[in-house]
Design a protein around this motif. Structure first.
Motif, PDB file in Angstrom:
ATOM      1  N   CYS A 169     -32.968 -17.203   6.343  1.00  0.00           N
ATOM      2  CA  CYS A 169     -31.723 -16.530   6.737  1.00  0.00           C
ATOM      3  C   CYS A 169     -31.999 -15.394   7.715  1.00  0.00           C
ATOM      4  CB  CYS A 169     -30.995 -16.004   5.503  1.00  0.00           C
ATOM      5  SG  CYS A 169     -30.203 -17.279   4.506  1.00  0.00           S
TER       6      CYS A 169
ATOM      7  N   GLN B 229     -33.012 -16.810  11.138  1.00  0.00           N
ATOM      8  CA  GLN B 229     -31.918 -17.437  11.879  1.00  0.00           C
ATOM      9  C   GLN B 229     -30.805 -16.465  12.243  1.00  0.00           C
ATOM     10  OE1 GLN B 229     -30.906 -20.659   9.113  1.00  0.00           O
ATOM     11  NE2 GLN B 229     -31.935 -22.134  10.445  1.00  0.00           N
ATOM     12  N   GLN B 230     -30.549 -15.482  11.377  1.00  0.00           N
ATOM     13  CA  GLN B 230     -29.359 -14.652  11.539  1.00  0.00           C
ATOM     14  C   GLN B 230     -29.659 -13.174  11.735  1.00  0.00           C
ATOM     15  OE1 GLN B 230     -27.019 -15.432   7.995  1.00  0.00           O
ATOM     16  NE2 GLN B 230     -27.518 -17.603   8.063  1.00  0.00           N
TER      17      GLN B 230
END
Length: 242
Positions: free
Chosen positions: A119, A122-123
């Protein structure tokens, strides 16, 4: 004991440093962890020197050890622990060797929850994610949750319709001390747990720095989209087939 048929090692949907993870064919809301053939208890014991190599095989069996840790957590922390870790349903015999059955952590759409490591990669440090991280850090310390160092790939982010809902630690549980006094001393447990949880933001920053400087992601913690579909006919599979 009836043997659970997993269908071969290649059917594992994820792999860790010591174990393979399978969907429980009896219940898609559970997973079964079995030891990797190259990380079996007898191989691990054979690599030890005297006198550690005299210990019974179970001390080198990650599944046996984890079940034992769960029993200790139940005594020391109680049911509140399962807000932060999966539930454990015990050991079973499988065609791939003895397995430990635990709760499958899934998102609102039925897909397997992603690791905190993935997470972040990616973010980045989204505000909604960091709010959940802050809640986790506080709660982990308050409960005095037993663990080794909290690693980003051993924590998953469960998503609700509205975004990140909670963090769940799926591996690395239990005090690593030779004499784990913290199981019997709540004050010591809270102090140790708080210290470990408070290191998470620093670990996230270090991961983002690796990304910024073009370094490799690493080995553990990544799930491709097809790996996240837990079973044919689930809500996740139905959405993907459309």
């Amino acid at each position: 004991m009836t043997e659970v048929i997993l269908g071969g090692l290649e059917r594992a949907f994820a792999q860790g440093g010591n174990r393979l993870c399978f969907i429980d064919p009896r219940d898609p809301n559970r997973i079964i962890k079995v030891l990797r053939p190259d990380r079996s208890a007898d191989i691990k014991r054979a690599k030890q020197s005297f006198p550690r190599n005299l210990k019974p095989l179970r001390y080198f069996d990650e599944n046996w050890q984890e079940q034992r840790v769960y029993q200790k957590i139940q005594i020391a922390v109680g049911d509140a622990a399962y807000d932060l870790i999966p539930r454990c349903y015990g050991l079973v015999a499988t065609d791939c060797g003895p397995g430990l059955v635990t709760e499958m952590i899934k998102d609102h759409d039925g897909r397997v929850s992603l690791s905190l490591k993935q997470c972040i990669w990616q973010q980045g440090k989204a505000r909604s994610l960091m709010a959940v991280v802050e809640d986790f850090v506080q709660r982990w310390g308050e409960l005095g949750m037993p663990s080794r160092n909290l690693l980003l790939h051993n924590i998953v982010v469960q998503q609700s319709v509205d975004g990140p809902k909670r963090l769940v630690v799926i591996d690395g549980l239990g005090w690593a001390d030779i004499v784990p006094l913290a199981y019997r001393c709540p004050r010591l447990a809270r102090w140790k747990a708080r210290r470990k949880a408070q290191r998470l933001p620093q670990a996230m920053d270090q991961l983002l720095e690796k990304q910024r400087t073009g370094q490799d992601w690493g080995y553990h913690g990544w799930l491709d989209e097809e790996q996240r579909i837990v079973a044919a006919g689930s809500s996740a599979a139905s959405q993907t087939d459309r």
